[in-house]
Design an enzyme around this catalytic site. Structure first.
Site, PDB file in Angstrom:
ATOM      1  CB  SER A   1       0.226  -4.060  11.188  1.00  0.00           C
ATOM      2  OG  SER A   1       1.504  -4.108  10.590  1.00  0.00           O
ATOM      3  N   GLY A   2      -0.695  -6.317   9.526  1.00  0.00           N
ATOM      4  CA  GLY A   2      -0.539  -7.174   8.365  1.00  0.00           C
ATOM      5  C   GLY A   2       0.384  -6.585   7.323  1.00  0.00           C
ATOM      6  CG  ASP A   3       1.932  -3.895   4.396  1.00  0.00           C
ATOM      7  OD1 ASP A   3       3.180  -3.861   4.326  1.00  0.00           O
ATOM      8  OD2 ASP A   3       1.201  -3.899   3.390  1.00  0.00           O
ATOM      9  CG  ASP A   4       6.166  -2.365   5.404  1.00  0.00           C
ATOM     10  OD1 ASP A   4       6.685  -3.496   5.525  1.00  0.00           O
ATOM     11  OD2 ASP A   4       6.015  -1.782   4.317  1.00  0.00           O
TER      12      ASP A   4
ATOM     13  CB  SER B   1       4.629  -6.954  10.832  1.00  0.00           C
ATOM     14  OG  SER B   1       3.993  -6.991   9.569  1.00  0.00           O
TER      15      SER B   1
END
Length: 487
Positions: free
Chosen positions: A263-266, A297
């Site tokens: 993902s692009g976050d946590d 990530s």
């Protein structure tokens, strides 16, 4: 009196007819020793915590899986129809092979299952008009992206008991690119929709599905209890904004297991409200268990606690975690004004490769909903335990930054080996305003985490939460599915 009695008889008679007709048309339920899984239009088997008595297929409500036709109405009509079986053993909506374009639809019935065939793809509409605008969450006070409200999630439910979203690795594609672009250029009036959000509910299962390209967060159980998220795959471009994987938020008794997230976050972000709104709402996230998580990530954490943690986070246990090319393994994010607490955190058995940080605590995260937060509301960070970890190609072992006058206490790190990258920072540990102990850690920790003689392990709990013992049943649906015009 006679009229009242006759109405009662008619109601009982109609209910009996409903049950009888449903039994004639559908045979769903538990199969004790099923081994094979079939997924046809007239028969399929599935694993779930709870089986259902009755079933329907989306095609019976006008669903067209061509990837072009909107199925928003078909989904909602099917769910509304099946809600009448809530008290008669529950129901399951089967989504057959195809590409099913849809905007938001709401799960309105308890004891309900949404099942996606392995060749079914739900395509989230990119048309804003297909998503109602709803109020901000009370523990946040505003939308995350904007000051106003928020677009309802693609799949949304509230005040439910026993709701399941599952499949044989069927896919939900949020088609998030257009939403990411609008977020980046500031053209959104409301916060982007999530893929799945279940609120104020009990007994929630999300399992065996694939989630891709969410407009924002992927899975958001909030103000809920007894939540199981198991066997799901989440993917999004690693530069996509705020595409968090799983966000348990003000929830109690949550089990996350065997999930793969890029993902692009946590990958997992644990939350409980934002500043004064979260403090006032006062609903912590507690009794959270995470096992078998794999995370990629590059700009975010494998497991993040906060930054919205004003209602409190406690009793978090995680084990058997793999992180690859990820910014940090475990990150605690908080700030002055947050209040709340993060305490009793136990993480062990992590394997990591190519990390910026292994341990990261941030006391100056900032990011407030407005200027009305209390500057005297200081967070309490205490009893944070890490054990049995191995990492390689790491830029910095730890960056631990408490708050002046508000020391983060009770940190314990034991049996941890961190292999530093050739380009690693000269100072592998950077510690301020923290206190704790260490044992058997390489490279040697900072002086605020001194080696404690006689400490072989941190003090991990040995009891088991009931949510860890949840057993799946093999359920089956056979023969004819419901015909909408049959009743």
């Amino acid at each position: 009196m006679m009229k009242i009695r006759s109405h009662r008889r008619a109601g009982i008679y109609n209910a009996l007819l409903l049950v009888l007709f449903a039994v004639i048309l559908s045979s769903c339920g538990k199969k004790a020793n099923g081994r094979r899984f079939h997924h046809g239009e007239d028969y399929f088997e599935y694993s779930s915590i709870n089986c259902r008595a009755y079933a329907a297929s989306l095609t019976e409500f006008g669903g067209i899986g061509d990837g072009i036709t909107s199925n928003t109405k078909a989904f909602q009509d099917a769910i509304n129809y099946l809600s009448q079986f809530e008290s008669y053993g529950g129901s399951i909506l089967f989504v057959p092979p195809g590409k099913w374009l849809t905007g938001n639809f709401n799960i309105t019935s308890s004891h309900f299952t949404l099942f996606l065939h392995q060749d079914a793809v739900l395509l989230g509409s990119q048309d804003e008009s297909e998503y109602a605008v709803i109020d901000p969450l009370p523990s946040y006070g505003r939308g995350r992206d904007t000051q106003g409200g928020r677009f309802v999630s693609l799949i949304f439910g509230t005040n439910l008991t026993d709701v399941v979203i599952t499949g044989n690795n069927g896919t939900i594609d949020g088609q998030g690119q257009i939403w990411w672009n609008k977020f980046r250029n500031g053209s959104l009036q409301y916060t982007r929709p999530y893929l799945i959000e279940i609120m104020f509910s009990d007994e929630v299962e999300i399992s065996n599905i694939v989630l891709v390209n969410s407009p924002s967060w992927n899975v958001h159980p909030v103000y809920s209890s007894n939540v199981v998220v198991r066997g799901i795959t989440i993917t999004a471009p690693v530069r996509s904004p705020n595409t968090d994987g799983i966000n348990p938020d003000s929830c109690t008794n949550v089990h996350i297991e065997d999930c793969y997230i890029v993902s692009g976050d946590d990958c997992v972000a644990v939350k409980s409200g934002w500043d004064e709104y979260g403090i006032a709402f006062g609903m912590p996230t507690k009794q959270l268990f995470i096992k078998g998580l794999t995370c990629i990530s590059p700009t975010s954490a494998t497991i993040a606690l906060g930054s919205e943690m004003s209602g409190g986070i406690e009793d978090v246990r995680a084990e058997d975690i793999v992180a690859i090319n990820t910014e940090s393994a475990v990150r605690i994010k908080t700030a002055v004004g947050r209040g709340g607490y993060v305490k009793d955190v136990f993480v062990k058995g992590m394997t990591m490769k190519t990390m910026k940080y292994v341990f990261w605590m941030t006391g100056n995260y900032g990011s407030h909903p407005d200027n009305n937060y209390d500057p005297n509301a200081l967070p309490v960070i205490d009893n944070i335990n890490y054990q049995d970890m191995v990492a390689e190609n790491v830029t910095m072992a730890a960056r631990l930054e408490g708050i002046p006058g508000d020391t983060f206490t009770g940190i314990c790190i034991s049996n941890v080996t961190i292999g530093m990258a050739t380009s690693a920072k000269k100072l592998p540990w950077n510690c301020t305003n923290v206190a704790g102990v260490s044992s058997g850690v390489t490279p040697k920790p900072c002086s605020l985490l001194p080696e404690q003689e006689g400490l072989s392990t941190c003090n991990f709990p040995t009891d088991h939460r009931p949510i860890r013992e949840v057993n799946l049943r093999t359920c089956s649906c056979k023969n004819k599915l419901f015909k909408r015009n049959g009743l």
